[in-house]
Design a protein around this motif. Structure first.
Motif, PDB file in Angstrom:
ATOM      1  N   ARG A   1       0.837  -1.205   0.000  1.00 57.57           N
ATOM      2  CA  ARG A   1       0.000   0.000   0.000  1.00 57.57           C
ATOM      3  C   ARG A   1       0.871   1.254   0.000  1.00 57.57           C
ATOM      4  NH1 ARG A   1      -2.751  -1.428   4.338  1.00 57.57           N
ATOM      5  NH2 ARG A   1      -4.141  -2.876   3.375  1.00 57.57           N
ATOM      6  N   ASP A   2       1.908   1.242   0.824  1.00 59.99           N
ATOM      7  CA  ASP A   2       2.819   2.372   0.911  1.00 59.99           C
ATOM      8  C   ASP A   2       3.533   2.601  -0.421  1.00 59.99           C
ATOM      9  OD1 ASP A   2       4.146   4.432   2.564  1.00 59.99           O
ATOM     10  OD2 ASP A   2       5.937   3.212   2.204  1.00 59.99           O
ATOM     11  N   ALA A   3       3.966   1.525  -1.071  1.00 60.76           N
ATOM     12  CA  ALA A   3       4.649   1.646  -2.362  1.00 60.76           C
ATOM     13  C   ALA A   3       3.721   2.203  -3.436  1.00 60.76           C
ATOM     14  CB  ALA A   3       5.196   0.283  -2.793  1.00 60.76           C
ATOM     15  N   VAL A   4       2.455   1.817  -3.415  1.00 60.26           N
ATOM     16  CA  VAL A   4       1.482   2.311  -4.399  1.00 60.26           C
ATOM     17  C   VAL A   4       1.119   3.769  -4.115  1.00 60.26           C
ATOM     18  CG1 VAL A   4      -0.911   2.070  -5.200  1.00 60.26           C
ATOM     19  CG2 VAL A   4       0.537   0.044  -4.950  1.00 60.26           C
ATOM     20  N   ASN A   5       0.917   4.099  -2.846  1.00 61.50           N
ATOM     21  CA  ASN A   5       0.498   5.450  -2.477  1.00 61.50           C
ATOM     22  C   ASN A   5       1.631   6.464  -2.486  1.00 61.50           C
ATOM     23  OD1 ASN A   5      -2.185   4.669  -2.127  1.00 61.50           O
ATOM     24  ND2 ASN A   5      -1.855   4.126   0.008  1.00 61.50           N
ATOM     25  N   HIS A   6       2.861   5.994  -2.406  1.00 65.16           N
ATOM     26  CA  HIS A   6       4.028   6.889  -2.358  1.00 65.16           C
ATOM     27  C   HIS A   6       5.095   6.396  -3.339  1.00 65.16           C
ATOM     28  CE1 HIS A   6       2.245   8.743   1.154  1.00 65.16           C
ATOM     29  NE2 HIS A   6       2.069   7.537   1.662  1.00 65.16           N
ATOM     30  N   PRO A   7       4.827   6.492  -4.629  1.00 65.14           N
ATOM     31  CA  PRO A   7       5.771   5.952  -5.623  1.00 65.14           C
ATOM     32  C   PRO A   7       7.135   6.629  -5.580  1.00 65.14           C
ATOM     33  CG  PRO A   7       4.043   7.229  -6.699  1.00 65.14           C
ATOM     34  CD  PRO A   7       3.662   7.106  -5.258  1.00 65.14           C
ATOM     35  N   GLU A   8       7.210   7.827  -4.992  1.00 62.64           N
ATOM     36  CA  GLU A   8       8.508   8.496  -4.888  1.00 62.64           C
ATOM     37  C   GLU A   8       9.473   7.688  -4.026  1.00 62.64           C
ATOM     38  OE1 GLU A   8       5.956   9.945  -1.525  1.00 62.64           O
ATOM     39  OE2 GLU A   8       5.647   9.665  -3.663  1.00 62.64           O
ATOM     40  N   GLY A   9       8.954   6.786  -3.212  1.00 65.14           N
ATOM     41  CA  GLY A   9       9.791   5.924  -2.385  1.00 65.14           C
ATOM     42  C   GLY A   9      10.227   4.653  -3.096  1.00 65.14           C
ATOM     43  N   ALA A  10       9.900   4.532  -4.369  1.00 61.97           N
ATOM     44  CA  ALA A  10      10.219   3.316  -5.117  1.00 61.97           C
ATOM     45  C   ALA A  10      11.711   3.037  -5.156  1.00 61.97           C
ATOM     46  CB  ALA A  10       9.650   3.396  -6.531  1.00 61.97           C
ATOM     47  N   GLY A  11      12.524   4.094  -5.113  1.00 61.61           N
ATOM     48  CA  GLY A  11      13.972   3.892  -5.115  1.00 61.61           C
ATOM     49  C   GLY A  11      14.429   3.051  -3.944  1.00 61.61           C
ATOM     50  N   PHE A  12      13.805   3.265  -2.796  1.00 64.07           N
ATOM     51  CA  PHE A  12      14.134   2.458  -1.621  1.00 64.07           C
ATOM     52  C   PHE A  12      13.821   0.993  -1.875  1.00 64.07           C
ATOM     53  CE2 PHE A  12      12.398   0.356   2.165  1.00 64.07           C
ATOM     54  CZ  PHE A  12      13.547   0.288   2.933  1.00 64.07           C
ATOM     55  N   TRP A  13      12.625   0.704  -2.396  1.00 64.36           N
ATOM     56  CA  TRP A  13      12.218  -0.688  -2.624  1.00 64.36           C
ATOM     57  C   TRP A  13      13.084  -1.344  -3.693  1.00 64.36           C
ATOM     58  CZ3 TRP A  13       9.746  -2.625   1.179  1.00 64.36           C
ATOM     59  CH2 TRP A  13       8.911  -1.821   1.945  1.00 64.36           C
ATOM     60  N   LYS A  14      13.438  -0.563  -4.709  1.00 66.87           N
ATOM     61  CA  LYS A  14      14.312  -1.097  -5.759  1.00 66.87           C
ATOM     62  C   LYS A  14      15.675  -1.439  -5.158  1.00 66.87           C
ATOM     63  CE  LYS A  14      16.366   0.074 -10.200  1.00 66.87           C
ATOM     64  NZ  LYS A  14      16.539   1.107 -11.210  1.00 66.87           N
ATOM     65  N   ASP A  15      16.231  -0.523  -4.368  1.00 66.82           N
ATOM     66  CA  ASP A  15      17.518  -0.790  -3.729  1.00 66.82           C
ATOM     67  C   ASP A  15      17.435  -1.990  -2.794  1.00 66.82           C
ATOM     68  OD1 ASP A  15      18.769   1.269  -5.038  1.00 66.82           O
ATOM     69  OD2 ASP A  15      18.960   2.562  -3.281  1.00 66.82           O
ATOM     70  N   LEU A  16      16.318  -2.142  -2.117  1.00 66.96           N
ATOM     71  CA  LEU A  16      16.137  -3.273  -1.217  1.00 66.96           C
ATOM     72  C   LEU A  16      16.143  -4.589  -1.992  1.00 66.96           C
ATOM     73  CD1 LEU A  16      15.731  -3.892   1.775  1.00 66.96           C
ATOM     74  CD2 LEU A  16      13.279  -3.817   1.370  1.00 66.96           C
ATOM     75  N   ALA A  17      15.445  -4.614  -3.133  1.00 62.80           N
ATOM     76  CA  ALA A  17      15.399  -5.821  -3.957  1.00 62.80           C
ATOM     77  C   ALA A  17      16.782  -6.140  -4.527  1.00 62.80           C
ATOM     78  CB  ALA A  17      14.390  -5.649  -5.085  1.00 62.80           C
ATOM     79  N   ILE A  18      17.480  -5.123  -4.989  1.00 65.59           N
ATOM     80  CA  ILE A  18      18.832  -5.326  -5.509  1.00 65.59           C
ATOM     81  C   ILE A  18      19.748  -5.826  -4.401  1.00 65.59           C
ATOM     82  CG2 ILE A  18      20.865  -4.123  -6.406  1.00 65.59           C
ATOM     83  CD1 ILE A  18      18.861  -2.329  -7.993  1.00 65.59           C
ATOM     84  N   SER A  19      19.615  -5.230  -3.223  1.00 69.71           N
ATOM     85  CA  SER A  19      20.441  -5.642  -2.089  1.00 69.71           C
ATOM     86  C   SER A  19      20.181  -7.088  -1.707  1.00 69.71           C
ATOM     87  CB  SER A  19      20.189  -4.737  -0.882  1.00 69.71           C
ATOM     88  OG  SER A  19      20.680  -3.453  -1.129  1.00 69.71           O
TER      89      SER A  19
END
Length: 91
Positions: A49-67
């Motif tokens: 929900r947070d990722a959908v409602n706040h797409p500007e934070g997608a960089g964090f999730w992308k970095d988390l997946a890469i990590s």
């Protein structure tokens, strides 16, 4: 089994399958417990929900997946390093 499956108890809810590494699941489990969520599912719904409602934070999730992938390969950033990079308080 399909990617989504209807929940007989509630026609408004679908069940999905999610495949992640054991090491990342351990991190997810630690996170939801530390943050006071009642279950893994509740935490994952919140995160989505947070990722959908706040797409500007997608960089964090992308970095988390890469990590996660790098961590599994024996390299990469720790969760504390990712938090520091994105200015996220560890508490």
């Amino acid at each position: 089994m399909s990617d989504t499956e209807s929940d007989d108890a509630d026609p408004e809810i679908d069940r999905i399958n999610l495949r992640i590494s054991h090491s990342f699941l351990e991190v997810v489990d630690e996170a939801w417990r530390e943050r006071g969520f009642n279950s893994r599912s509740e935490y994952i719904r919140y995160a989505l929900r947070d990722a959908v409602n706040h797409p500007e934070g997608a960089g964090f999730w992308k970095d988390l997946a890469i990590s996660e992938a790098q961590f599994d390969a024996g390299e990469g950033l720790s969760s504390d390093e990712v938090k520091q990079k994105h200015g996220i308080d560890g508490e």
